[in-house]
Design a protein around this motif. Structure first.
Motif, PDB file in Angstrom:
ATOM      1  N   PRO A  26       0.818  -1.228   0.000  1.00 50.38           N
ATOM      2  CA  PRO A  26       0.000   0.000   0.000  1.00 50.38           C
ATOM      3  C   PRO A  26       0.849   1.274   0.000  1.00 50.38           C
ATOM      4  N   GLN A  27       1.935   1.270   0.727  1.00 49.04           N
ATOM      5  CA  GLN A  27       2.810   2.443   0.784  1.00 49.04           C
ATOM      6  C   GLN A  27       3.478   2.681  -0.570  1.00 49.04           C
ATOM      7  N   ILE A  28       3.898   1.623  -1.223  1.00 46.37           N
ATOM      8  CA  ILE A  28       4.513   1.747  -2.551  1.00 46.37           C
ATOM      9  C   ILE A  28       3.496   2.246  -3.559  1.00 46.37           C
ATOM     10  N   LEU A  29       2.284   1.695  -3.524  1.00 44.05           N
ATOM     11  CA  LEU A  29       1.243   2.116  -4.459  1.00 44.05           C
ATOM     12  C   LEU A  29       0.877   3.586  -4.246  1.00 44.05           C
ATOM     13  N   LEU A  30       0.680   3.986  -3.001  1.00 45.25           N
ATOM     14  CA  LEU A  30       0.336   5.376  -2.712  1.00 45.25           C
ATOM     15  C   LEU A  30       1.469   6.322  -3.118  1.00 45.25           C
ATOM     16  N   SER A  31       2.707   5.917  -2.871  1.00 43.69           N
ATOM     17  CA  SER A  31       3.853   6.746  -3.253  1.00 43.69           C
ATOM     18  C   SER A  31       3.929   6.909  -4.761  1.00 43.69           C
ATOM     19  N   THR A  32       3.714   5.839  -5.487  1.00 44.58           N
ATOM     20  CA  THR A  32       3.768   5.877  -6.949  1.00 44.58           C
ATOM     21  C   THR A  32       2.658   6.748  -7.520  1.00 44.58           C
ATOM     22  N   LEU A  33       1.471   6.656  -6.956  1.00 45.56           N
ATOM     23  CA  LEU A  33       0.351   7.461  -7.450  1.00 45.56           C
ATOM     24  C   LEU A  33       0.459   8.923  -7.034  1.00 45.56           C
ATOM     25  N   LEU A  34       1.122   9.207  -5.935  1.00 52.67           N
ATOM     26  CA  LEU A  34       1.254  10.573  -5.438  1.00 52.67           C
ATOM     27  C   LEU A  34       2.351  11.357  -6.158  1.00 52.67           C
ATOM     28  N   TYR A  35       3.317  10.662  -6.726  1.00 48.75           N
ATOM     29  CA  TYR A  35       4.472  11.329  -7.330  1.00 48.75           C
ATOM     30  C   TYR A  35       4.095  12.370  -8.397  1.00 48.75           C
ATOM     31  N   PRO A  36       3.183  12.085  -9.349  1.00 49.12           N
ATOM     32  CA  PRO A  36       2.863  13.123 -10.352  1.00 49.12           C
ATOM     33  C   PRO A  36       2.283  14.398  -9.744  1.00 49.12           C
ATOM     34  N   PHE A  37       1.485  14.272  -8.704  1.00 50.24           N
ATOM     35  CA  PHE A  37       0.925  15.455  -8.049  1.00 50.24           C
ATOM     36  C   PHE A  37       2.027  16.262  -7.358  1.00 50.24           C
ATOM     37  N   LEU A  38       2.941  15.558  -6.702  1.00 49.77           N
ATOM     38  CA  LEU A  38       4.061  16.246  -6.056  1.00 49.77           C
ATOM     39  C   LEU A  38       4.962  16.920  -7.081  1.00 49.77           C
ATOM     40  N   THR A  39       5.131  16.304  -8.228  1.00 51.10           N
ATOM     41  CA  THR A  39       5.954  16.896  -9.277  1.00 51.10           C
ATOM     42  C   THR A  39       5.346  18.204  -9.769  1.00 51.10           C
ATOM     43  N   ARG A  40       4.038  18.232  -9.942  1.00 52.21           N
ATOM     44  CA  ARG A  40       3.378  19.478 -10.350  1.00 52.21           C
ATOM     45  C   ARG A  40       3.487  20.539  -9.255  1.00 52.21           C
ATOM     46  N   PHE A  41       3.340  20.118  -8.011  1.00 51.81           N
ATOM     47  CA  PHE A  41       3.463  21.042  -6.885  1.00 51.81           C
ATOM     48  C   PHE A  41       4.877  21.618  -6.804  1.00 51.81           C
ATOM     49  N   ILE A  42       5.884  20.760  -6.929  1.00 51.11           N
ATOM     50  CA  ILE A  42       7.279  21.203  -6.886  1.00 51.11           C
ATOM     51  C   ILE A  42       7.591  22.069  -8.108  1.00 51.11           C
ATOM     52  N   GLY A  43       6.998  21.749  -9.249  1.00 51.92           N
ATOM     53  CA  GLY A  43       7.180  22.593 -10.434  1.00 51.92           C
ATOM     54  C   GLY A  43       6.640  23.995 -10.220  1.00 51.92           C
ATOM     55  N   ALA A  44       5.491  24.098  -9.551  1.00 51.51           N
ATOM     56  CA  ALA A  44       4.928  25.424  -9.244  1.00 51.51           C
ATOM     57  C   ALA A  44       5.822  26.168  -8.253  1.00 51.51           C
ATOM     58  N   ILE A  45       6.325  25.468  -7.255  1.00 51.76           N
ATOM     59  CA  ILE A  45       7.237  26.095  -6.300  1.00 51.76           C
ATOM     60  C   ILE A  45       8.516  26.539  -7.011  1.00 51.76           C
ATOM     61  N   ASP A  46       8.999  25.734  -7.944  1.00 51.60           N
ATOM     62  CA  ASP A  46      10.205  26.086  -8.690  1.00 51.60           C
ATOM     63  C   ASP A  46       9.986  27.322  -9.554  1.00 51.60           C
ATOM     64  N   ASN A  47       8.820  27.420 -10.171  1.00 53.01           N
ATOM     65  CA  ASN A  47       8.510  28.623 -10.961  1.00 53.01           C
ATOM     66  C   ASN A  47       8.504  29.867 -10.077  1.00 53.01           C
ATOM     67  N   TRP A  48       7.928  29.768  -8.874  1.00 52.55           N
ATOM     68  CA  TRP A  48       7.941  30.886  -7.941  1.00 52.55           C
ATOM     69  C   TRP A  48       9.378  31.196  -7.485  1.00 52.55           C
ATOM     70  N   ARG A  49      10.150  30.141  -7.261  1.00 51.13           N
ATOM     71  CA  ARG A  49      11.520  30.287  -6.746  1.00 51.13           C
ATOM     72  C   ARG A  49      12.402  31.073  -7.715  1.00 51.13           C
ATOM     73  N   VAL A  50      12.280  30.817  -8.994  1.00 51.12           N
ATOM     74  CA  VAL A  50      13.161  31.489  -9.966  1.00 51.12           C
ATOM     75  C   VAL A  50      12.535  32.748 -10.565  1.00 51.12           C
ATOM     76  N   ALA A  51      11.274  33.038 -10.208  1.00 59.44           N
ATOM     77  CA  ALA A  51      10.624  34.250 -10.723  1.00 59.44           C
ATOM     78  C   ALA A  51      11.211  35.482 -10.044  1.00 59.44           C
ATOM     79  N   SER A  52      11.241  36.560 -10.778  1.00 63.69           N
ATOM     80  CA  SER A  52      11.804  37.785 -10.193  1.00 63.69           C
ATOM     81  C   SER A  52      10.771  38.552  -9.409  1.00 63.69           C
TER      82      SER A  52
END
Length: 171
Positions: free
Chosen positions: A145-171
């Protein structure tokens, strides 16, 4: 009297924000495992690892190869694993990711998802075997269950981290 608006053209983002946001998000992700959730089996995904993998796969040049070690030590403090286990396993993952980056021409989203899933399985199984090799050898099904939840959660975290990264490098 009208307020003057400053143009964002030519402005650089804060150097402090550029340097501190990724490690702070990984530490905050590792702290999530300290939440008081009571279950019979492990179900909470390793959020620090997933956030670290998202950052590493989105921004391959940001992290040094040895960055997995200190961040893994921080994760060990919050996860309850034996001290040094995540540091070792995250370091192995970082060395393997560096090897993949040097050999691969380019990767797409699906390959990153597969790499993150394999790395998560490796760290979860490795952590379980470090705790008690003899009794956990036949109980690897507890991690499903932990592996399945981690695998399914990864794309959402990637989008979240991508948004944080856009804010991080924005002026």
């Amino acid at each position: 009297m009208a307020k003057s608006r400053h143009s964002a053209i030519g402005r650089q983002p804060s150097r402090l924000r550029i340097m501190l946001v990724p490690p702070v998000t990984v530490v905050l992700g590792s702290m999530i495992t300290a939440l008081p959730i009571i279950t019979d089996y492990p179900i909470l995904p390793p959020m620090g690892l997933l956030i670290l993998l998202a950052w590493r796969l989105i921004r391959p040049g940001y992290w040094t190869v040895w960055a997995g070690f200190p961040l893994g030590l921080v994760d060990d403090m919050f996860s309850g694993q034996p001290f040094g286990s995540a540091a070792f396993l995250w370091s192995v993952v970082f060395v393997l990711l560096e090897t993949i980056d040097r050999k691969a021409v380019s990767r797409d989203y699906w390959q990153d998802w597969l790499i993150a899933s394999i790395a998560t399985v490796f760290v979860l199984v490795g952590g379980m075997l470090i705790v008690d090799l003899q009794s956990n050898m036949l109980r690897l099904d507890l991690l499903a269950p932990q592996i399945l939840l981690s695998t399914l959660l990864y794309p959402f975290l990637t989008r979240f981290i991508g948004a944080i990264d856009n804010w991080r490098v924005a002026s």
